[in-house]
Motif scaffolding. Sequence first.
Motif, PDB file in Angstrom:
ATOM      1  N   VAL A  22       4.030 -12.704   0.308  1.00  0.00           N
ATOM      2  CA  VAL A  22       3.852 -11.684   1.448  1.00  0.00           C
ATOM      3  C   VAL A  22       4.913 -12.150   2.614  1.00  0.00           C
ATOM      4  O   VAL A  22       5.372 -11.460   3.079  1.00  0.00           O
ATOM      5  N   LEU A  25       8.145 -10.022   3.379  1.00  0.00           N
ATOM      6  CA  LEU A  25       7.449  -8.703   4.020  1.00  0.00           C
ATOM      7  C   LEU A  25       7.276  -9.187   5.489  1.00  0.00           C
ATOM      8  O   LEU A  25       7.669  -8.434   6.884  1.00  0.00           O
ATOM      9  N   LEU A 200       2.422   6.334  -7.965  1.00  0.00           N
ATOM     10  CA  LEU A 200       3.317   5.927  -8.675  1.00  0.00           C
ATOM     11  C   LEU A 200       4.545   6.661  -8.376  1.00  0.00           C
ATOM     12  O   LEU A 200       5.804   6.623  -8.214  1.00  0.00           O
ATOM     13  N   MET A 203       5.731   6.928  -4.739  1.00  0.00           N
ATOM     14  CA  MET A 203       6.671   5.991  -4.396  1.00  0.00           C
ATOM     15  C   MET A 203       8.275   6.019  -5.144  1.00  0.00           C
ATOM     16  O   MET A 203       9.082   5.797  -4.559  1.00  0.00           O
ATOM     17  N   GLY A 207      11.207   6.305  -2.405  1.00  0.00           N
ATOM     18  CA  GLY A 207      12.084   5.246  -2.470  1.00  0.00           C
ATOM     19  C   GLY A 207      13.406   5.665  -3.085  1.00  0.00           C
ATOM     20  O   GLY A 207      14.434   4.975  -2.960  1.00  0.00           O
ATOM     21  N   ALA A 246      13.912  -0.849   7.844  1.00  0.00           N
ATOM     22  CA  ALA A 246      13.140  -1.203   6.300  1.00  0.00           C
ATOM     23  C   ALA A 246      11.944  -1.208   6.529  1.00  0.00           C
ATOM     24  O   ALA A 246      11.110  -0.818   5.628  1.00  0.00           O
ATOM     25  N   LEU A 249      10.539   2.253   6.326  1.00  0.00           N
ATOM     26  CA  LEU A 249      10.783   2.865   5.032  1.00  0.00           C
ATOM     27  C   LEU A 249       9.632   2.175   4.041  1.00  0.00           C
ATOM     28  O   LEU A 249       8.960   2.978   3.238  1.00  0.00           O
ATOM     29  N   SER A 250       8.981   0.855   4.306  1.00  0.00           N
ATOM     30  CA  SER A 250       8.201   0.388   3.350  1.00  0.00           C
ATOM     31  C   SER A 250       6.816   0.658   3.769  1.00  0.00           C
ATOM     32  O   SER A 250       5.755   0.806   3.062  1.00  0.00           O
ATOM     33  N   ALA A 253       4.685   3.254   1.960  1.00  0.00           N
ATOM     34  CA  ALA A 253       4.252   2.836   0.584  1.00  0.00           C
ATOM     35  C   ALA A 253       3.306   1.634   0.595  1.00  0.00           C
ATOM     36  O   ALA A 253       2.355   1.636  -0.295  1.00  0.00           O
ATOM     37  N   VAL A 254       3.289   0.889   1.616  1.00  0.00           N
ATOM     38  CA  VAL A 254       2.122  -0.247   1.602  1.00  0.00           C
ATOM     39  C   VAL A 254       0.961   0.454   2.004  1.00  0.00           C
ATOM     40  O   VAL A 254      -0.064   0.099   1.366  1.00  0.00           O
ATOM     41  N   PHE A 257      -0.504   2.230  -0.947  1.00  0.00           N
ATOM     42  CA  PHE A 257      -1.120   1.193  -2.126  1.00  0.00           C
ATOM     43  C   PHE A 257      -2.384   0.604  -1.654  1.00  0.00           C
ATOM     44  O   PHE A 257      -3.300   0.374  -2.501  1.00  0.00           O
ATOM     45  N   LEU A 258      -2.407   0.237  -0.336  1.00  0.00           N
ATOM     46  CA  LEU A 258      -3.618  -0.530   0.336  1.00  0.00           C
ATOM     47  C   LEU A 258      -4.975   0.476  -0.166  1.00  0.00           C
ATOM     48  O   LEU A 258      -6.007   0.224  -0.237  1.00  0.00           O
ATOM     49  N   GLN A 261      -5.887   0.820  -3.617  1.00  0.00           N
ATOM     50  CA  GLN A 261      -5.834  -0.684  -4.502  1.00  0.00           C
ATOM     51  C   GLN A 261      -6.998  -0.858  -5.444  1.00  0.00           C
ATOM     52  O   GLN A 261      -6.940  -1.155  -6.638  1.00  0.00           O
TER      53      GLN A 261
ATOM     54  N   SER B 106      -3.568  -7.689  -5.326  1.00  0.00           N
ATOM     55  CA  SER B 106      -2.711  -6.922  -4.385  1.00  0.00           C
ATOM     56  C   SER B 106      -1.700  -7.398  -3.560  1.00  0.00           C
ATOM     57  O   SER B 106      -0.731  -7.032  -3.522  1.00  0.00           O
ATOM     58  N   MET B 110       2.507  -6.600  -3.638  1.00  0.00           N
ATOM     59  CA  MET B 110       3.253  -5.999  -2.662  1.00  0.00           C
ATOM     60  C   MET B 110       4.641  -5.973  -2.614  1.00  0.00           C
ATOM     61  O   MET B 110       5.365  -4.769  -2.297  1.00  0.00           O
ATOM     62  N   ILE B 113       6.006  -2.731  -4.453  1.00  0.00           N
ATOM     63  CA  ILE B 113       5.891  -1.427  -4.087  1.00  0.00           C
ATOM     64  C   ILE B 113       7.073  -1.028  -2.911  1.00  0.00           C
ATOM     65  O   ILE B 113       7.074   0.015  -2.545  1.00  0.00           O
ATOM     66  N   ILE B 114       7.739  -2.173  -2.477  1.00  0.00           N
ATOM     67  CA  ILE B 114       8.765  -1.735  -1.427  1.00  0.00           C
ATOM     68  C   ILE B 114       9.819  -1.130  -1.896  1.00  0.00           C
ATOM     69  O   ILE B 114      10.433  -1.449  -3.084  1.00  0.00           O
ATOM     70  N   PRO B 115      10.122  -0.087  -1.325  1.00  0.00           N
ATOM     71  CA  PRO B 115      11.298   0.865  -1.712  1.00  0.00           C
ATOM     72  C   PRO B 115      12.537  -0.126  -1.908  1.00  0.00           C
ATOM     73  O   PRO B 115      13.117  -1.028  -1.165  1.00  0.00           O
ATOM     74  N   ALA B 118      15.020  -0.980   1.251  1.00  0.00           N
ATOM     75  CA  ALA B 118      14.151  -1.888   2.016  1.00  0.00           C
ATOM     76  C   ALA B 118      14.045  -3.278   1.574  1.00  0.00           C
ATOM     77  O   ALA B 118      14.425  -4.269   2.150  1.00  0.00           O
TER      78      ALA B 118
END
Lengths: 281, 293
Positions: A22, A25, A200, A203, A207, A246, A249-250, A253-254, A257-258, A261, B106, B110, B113-115, B118
């Motif tokens: 992590v 990020l 999927l 994303m 992206g 960035a 953009l992320s 998606a995050v 997903f959360l 999940q 999860s 992580m 899944i980041i484009p 980015a």
Amino acid sequence: MKRTPRRVLYHLGALLVVVLFVLPLYWMLMASLRQPGQPPPRTIEWLPNPAVWANYAAIFELAPLATALVNSVLVVLVAVPLTILTASGAGFAMARLNGRLQRGTVLLSIVLLMIPAVALWLPRLVLYRYLGLLDTLAALILPALMGSSPFFVLLFYWTFRRISPELFAAATLDGAGNLALWWRIGLPLARPTMLVVGVLSAMLYWGDFVSPLLYIRSESRYTLPVGVVVLRQMDITNWPLLMAAATLLSIPAVVLFLLVQHWFWFAGRFSESADATDVLG
Amino acid sequence: MKHLVLAPQRTLLLLLAPYLIGAVGLFVLPGVLTLALAFTAYDGLAPPTWRGLQNFADLSIDPIFPTAVQNTVLFVIIGVPLRLLVMLGLALLFERERRGVRLYRSAIYMPTIIPDVAYALIWVWIYNPLYGPLNLLLGAAGLPAPAWLVQEDTALLALVGMLLFQIGEGFVVLLVGLHNIPAAYYDIARVDGGNRWQLFRHITLPLLLPWLVLLAIRDMIVLAQQTFVIVYLTTGGGPYYATTTLPLLAYEQVFDGLRFGHGAAIMLLTFLALGAVLLVGFGLVRWLQRDSR
């Protein structure tokens, strides 16, 4: 009690790994909150002081990100439902076809997956120019008409193949045709797969950088990934703003997903009886 | 639904049609076209002219082509085993259902899944030689801090390094694979007095092997092809062609140099090489499965 210290040790080790995954990020987020124009940090900064949230407004003023954001959302909103529809339809048909046709379509899908993407860019450019799709958002969405990726079609195929044939046979006796079987029995039972393919494919389109790079010329049709790269070309060393872009953009998606999940791991369990033979068809 | 009653097979073909048409139009025909263009000179404007094998002859004397081949092979040879190792290690670590394990899984997913755009930017920042977090950390620990992406001998390794975190898909596949191993196998082996290493060596690993081979094949395609965006945006192939891979070279030939024929020839060679590896790989999977039954 020998178990407790071992369990603590396990979770400590696991947390260490998790932090490692992590951390990139986290660093992105922290770098996005630094004051722009300040001398770069000399020591590692775990929390920027002060946190400059204005960076997130500044990127919209510097680059045409607002239009790009709208375009990206538009592409995803159109492409994802289309993908689910066409991929599930094709997967359903493949699961219900008889022996030779079924093997043929599965094999075709696997071969399609092997074709290097780079080999497709140039002829698709020629094709889209011929169809008059160049420089339109339709060029970005077009693959959704065929399920977006043979992989998604295969996912549906594997799902539908596990539904017991008796269920379909009973419905057929009640007079249901194949379309009704797909829509009323197949799809409701394939909800986890629909969710996974939905996420999927969202994303994938969200992206996607290569398609707009190749097929889009006008600034008014840029999508967000292109907008972020444009921002980078404008000010390549302004790290706070670049990291804010960035992050922008992320985040979708995050968050997406959360949100799913739980279903994501459930879908893993759903394919309980899968083994590598299934993959080969 | 009276009006929709068609011959059963015909409805199925109707459902299949968009996919099949798209498969031909967007995959098969473009693939064949690239194949044909590899034997022509084409600049995207004037109609292509036949050149026979001349494009391949040109590549064989182009000094950058062998570099690109070498980089791609190195990228795959270093990257694939390391990525598989990370996937396998994490899948084993987070296999059993226990408190918190879903959260851990999860978190592992992580970075995946980041484009790409980015993800590339994040790592250009992390690898920044002067004030990137990685070198600040290394410096604080008194360790050497190389220039990573901008230094010829570390650039390729740095690229592999950042891709070690994007292993979510393989990680999930191996979790499913582990989940499918019947618990009874382990019970029997434990009764026979097998220790943890023996259980792994004689039960887990052999049963997971087909999955691992499949993932290795897939990963080769990923590393040889789909990392284009990440390489393009982090190093652009530099410094001094140290990270120029085959897809990047093909892209430059086609879209910067307008030498469509050369680009197509590179793609064709990549495709043939990957195809050969895939055939061997799939054969191996079949053989392993026959062996295990």
